[in-house]
Scaffold this motif. Structure first.
Motif, PDB file in Angstrom:
ATOM      1  N   ILE A 162      39.933  46.516  56.206  1.00  0.00           N
ATOM      2  CA  ILE A 162      40.693  46.884  55.011  1.00  0.00           C
ATOM      3  C   ILE A 162      41.794  45.853  54.822  1.00  0.00           C
ATOM      4  CG2 ILE A 162      42.296  48.420  56.235  1.00  0.00           C
ATOM      5  CD1 ILE A 162      42.149  50.263  53.709  1.00  0.00           C
ATOM      6  N   GLY A 163      42.107  45.555  53.562  1.00  0.00           N
ATOM      7  CA  GLY A 163      43.163  44.590  53.262  1.00  0.00           C
ATOM      8  C   GLY A 163      44.533  45.170  53.514  1.00  0.00           C
ATOM      9  N   THR A 164      45.320  44.516  54.363  1.00  0.00           N
ATOM     10  CA  THR A 164      46.627  45.055  54.719  1.00  0.00           C
ATOM     11  C   THR A 164      47.651  44.937  53.592  1.00  0.00           C
ATOM     12  OG1 THR A 164      47.407  42.987  55.709  1.00  0.00           O
ATOM     13  CG2 THR A 164      46.230  44.523  57.159  1.00  0.00           C
ATOM     14  N   TRP A 165      47.346  44.150  52.543  1.00  0.00           N
ATOM     15  CA  TRP A 165      48.267  44.047  51.411  1.00  0.00           C
ATOM     16  C   TRP A 165      48.434  45.386  50.710  1.00  0.00           C
ATOM     17  CZ3 TRP A 165      43.833  41.157  52.106  1.00  0.00           C
ATOM     18  CH2 TRP A 165      42.683  41.635  51.456  1.00  0.00           C
ATOM     19  N   PRO A 185      53.494  49.460  45.223  1.00  0.00           N
ATOM     20  CA  PRO A 185      54.265  50.658  45.557  1.00  0.00           C
ATOM     21  C   PRO A 185      54.898  50.601  46.943  1.00  0.00           C
ATOM     22  CG  PRO A 185      52.163  51.255  44.586  1.00  0.00           C
ATOM     23  CD  PRO A 185      52.106  49.786  44.856  1.00  0.00           C
ATOM     24  N   TYR A 186      54.351  49.746  47.825  1.00  0.00           N
ATOM     25  CA  TYR A 186      54.875  49.626  49.183  1.00  0.00           C
ATOM     26  C   TYR A 186      55.727  48.370  49.358  1.00  0.00           C
ATOM     27  CZ  TYR A 186      51.560  53.326  50.364  1.00  0.00           C
ATOM     28  OH  TYR A 186      50.876  54.520  50.416  1.00  0.00           O
ATOM     29  N   GLY A 187      55.970  47.657  48.264  1.00  0.00           N
ATOM     30  CA  GLY A 187      56.694  46.394  48.365  1.00  0.00           C
ATOM     31  C   GLY A 187      58.102  46.516  48.915  1.00  0.00           C
ATOM     32  N   ALA A 188      58.798  47.576  48.508  1.00  0.00           N
ATOM     33  CA  ALA A 188      60.185  47.756  48.950  1.00  0.00           C
ATOM     34  C   ALA A 188      60.261  48.272  50.378  1.00  0.00           C
ATOM     35  CB  ALA A 188      60.918  48.710  48.011  1.00  0.00           C
ATOM     36  N   HIS A 230      46.219  48.539  37.068  1.00  0.00           N
ATOM     37  CA  HIS A 230      47.566  48.818  37.555  1.00  0.00           C
ATOM     38  C   HIS A 230      48.557  48.323  36.503  1.00  0.00           C
ATOM     39  CE1 HIS A 230      51.184  48.387  39.999  1.00  0.00           C
ATOM     40  NE2 HIS A 230      51.185  47.105  39.719  1.00  0.00           N
ATOM     41  N   LYS A 231      49.654  49.016  36.336  1.00  0.00           N
ATOM     42  CA  LYS A 231      50.658  48.637  35.343  1.00  0.00           C
ATOM     43  C   LYS A 231      51.838  47.910  35.989  1.00  0.00           C
ATOM     44  CE  LYS A 231      48.339  51.041  32.287  1.00  0.00           C
ATOM     45  NZ  LYS A 231      47.520  50.398  31.230  1.00  0.00           N
ATOM     46  N   CYS A 288      44.563  47.629  46.951  1.00  0.00           N
ATOM     47  CA  CYS A 288      45.738  46.946  46.409  1.00  0.00           C
ATOM     48  C   CYS A 288      46.335  47.690  45.209  1.00  0.00           C
ATOM     49  CB  CYS A 288      45.349  45.529  45.981  1.00  0.00           C
ATOM     50  SG  CYS A 288      46.750  44.491  45.530  1.00  0.00           S
ATOM     51  N   PHE A 289      47.633  47.937  45.264  1.00  0.00           N
ATOM     52  CA  PHE A 289      48.410  48.573  44.208  1.00  0.00           C
ATOM     53  C   PHE A 289      48.166  50.078  44.069  1.00  0.00           C
ATOM     54  CE2 PHE A 289      48.519  44.156  42.391  1.00  0.00           C
ATOM     55  CZ  PHE A 289      49.868  43.962  42.613  1.00  0.00           C
ATOM     56  N   TRP A 290      47.279  50.647  44.896  1.00  0.00           N
ATOM     57  CA  TRP A 290      47.094  52.097  44.793  1.00  0.00           C
ATOM     58  C   TRP A 290      48.328  52.792  45.359  1.00  0.00           C
ATOM     59  CZ3 TRP A 290      44.376  54.703  41.657  1.00  0.00           C
ATOM     60  CH2 TRP A 290      44.229  56.088  41.831  1.00  0.00           C
TER      61      TRP A 290
END
Length: 303
Positions: A6-9, A15-18, A235-236, A279-281
């Protein structure tokens, strides 16, 4: 059977960026779920050439991953801060690519991911043929550099990046016939590009045969596979505009994997990895277990 990763990004961007999920916690979770490996996203604090600068650092990282019973299925390098299409001098991009190629080689990773960096709106700002020339000349150098490091290069086309029409993708492939260069086929991106034609500048281009026609057109040049659903949305971004494919978990979209996976299985990608991309979910961490179970079922049927 295919090895699963699975991609760790999924756990350190969007949503997990912060607040990224700590990398060690990711390793523990993937081991618990019996993934065979992880696809490393080398940005936002996760292992990368800058925070693992020495051979010893990298050897220790490999040992840590192996202690969890995991391996690397690929490397998504951080090139998003670079200029690729919006400059005539790609020296910095090339330098960053080479640094990441050495990092991947030191970790024993065989494949590195690229995209076209700039959004599709750049096609409004510059001549198409000029942009294509910049891309091909730069990637030609990068692909040859990757070969020197024993790596293959997988281009992940996306609706959120330039050259996102089926004919664009084929045009780039035709100009870069290197054996170690091909397409990372993501089933969600395939849906958004070939079926929906999202974020395409100018005349929209879709394929009557949908993803199966797209896979057929790309046959022989697919060298990496991402499996994930699509609900035909993007994704928005922070302003609420479409950015790139949404990547909903298996079962929360419209894709028929009993149709798509047999077509992808026929492709000789050069390795045995299947990778989930969330990604981005927004609830990627919670959805990981569900996605592993769905991937296992596909593996039993088609792996």
């Amino acid at each position: 059977m295919r090895r699963t990763s699975i991609g760790t990004w999924a756990y350190n961007v969007g949503p997990y960026g912060a607040q990224p999920i700590p990398f060690d916690e990711v390793l523990a979770k993937l081991a618990e779920l019996k993934f065979d490996g992880l696809e490393l996203g080398g940005f936002n604090g996760y292992p990368n050439p800058q925070n693992h600068p020495t051979k010893d650092d990298r050897a220790a990282l490999v040992e840590k991953v192996q202690r969890h019973g995991l391996a690397f299925s690929g490397f998504a390098q951080d090139l998003w801060s670079q200029k690729l299409l919006n400059t005539r001098d790609t020296t910095d991009y090339k330098a960053a690519f080479k640094e990441n190629a050495q990092f991947a080689q030191d970790l024993g990773i065989k494949g590195v991911r690229v995209d076209t960096v700039q959004p599709p709106t750049i096609h409004r700002e510059a001549d198409y043929d000029d942009l294509l020339k910049r891309l091909v000349e730069t990637w030609d150098w990068c692909i040859k550099t990757a070969a020197d490091h024993g790596l293959y290069v997988a281009w992940e086309f996306e609706p959120g990046f330039a050259f996102n029409k089926p004919s664009d993708i084929q045009r780039v492939l035709d100009r870069l016939p290197h054996e170690n260069f091909g397409i990372m086929y993501d089933t969600c991106h395939g849906q958004m590009v070939a079926v929906n034609g999202v974020r395409q500048e100018g005349r929209k281009e879709t394929l009557k045969g949908g993803q199966l026609e797209f896979i057929s057109r790309l046959s022989g040049r697919i060298n990496h596979i991402h499996l994930i659903d699509s609900d035909n949305t993007c994704h928005k971004d922070e302003q609420g505009n479409d950015e790139t494919s949404a990547h909903p978990p298996f079962g929360e979209g419209v894709l028929d994997f009993d149709e798509l996976v047999p077509a992808l299985v026929k492709e000789d990608v050069g390795h045995d990895w299947w990778t989930v991309d969330l990604c981005f979910w927004p609830e990627a961490w919670a959805a990981t277990e569900k996605c592993k179970a769905a991937l296992d079922e596909l593996n039993k049927k088609y792996g």
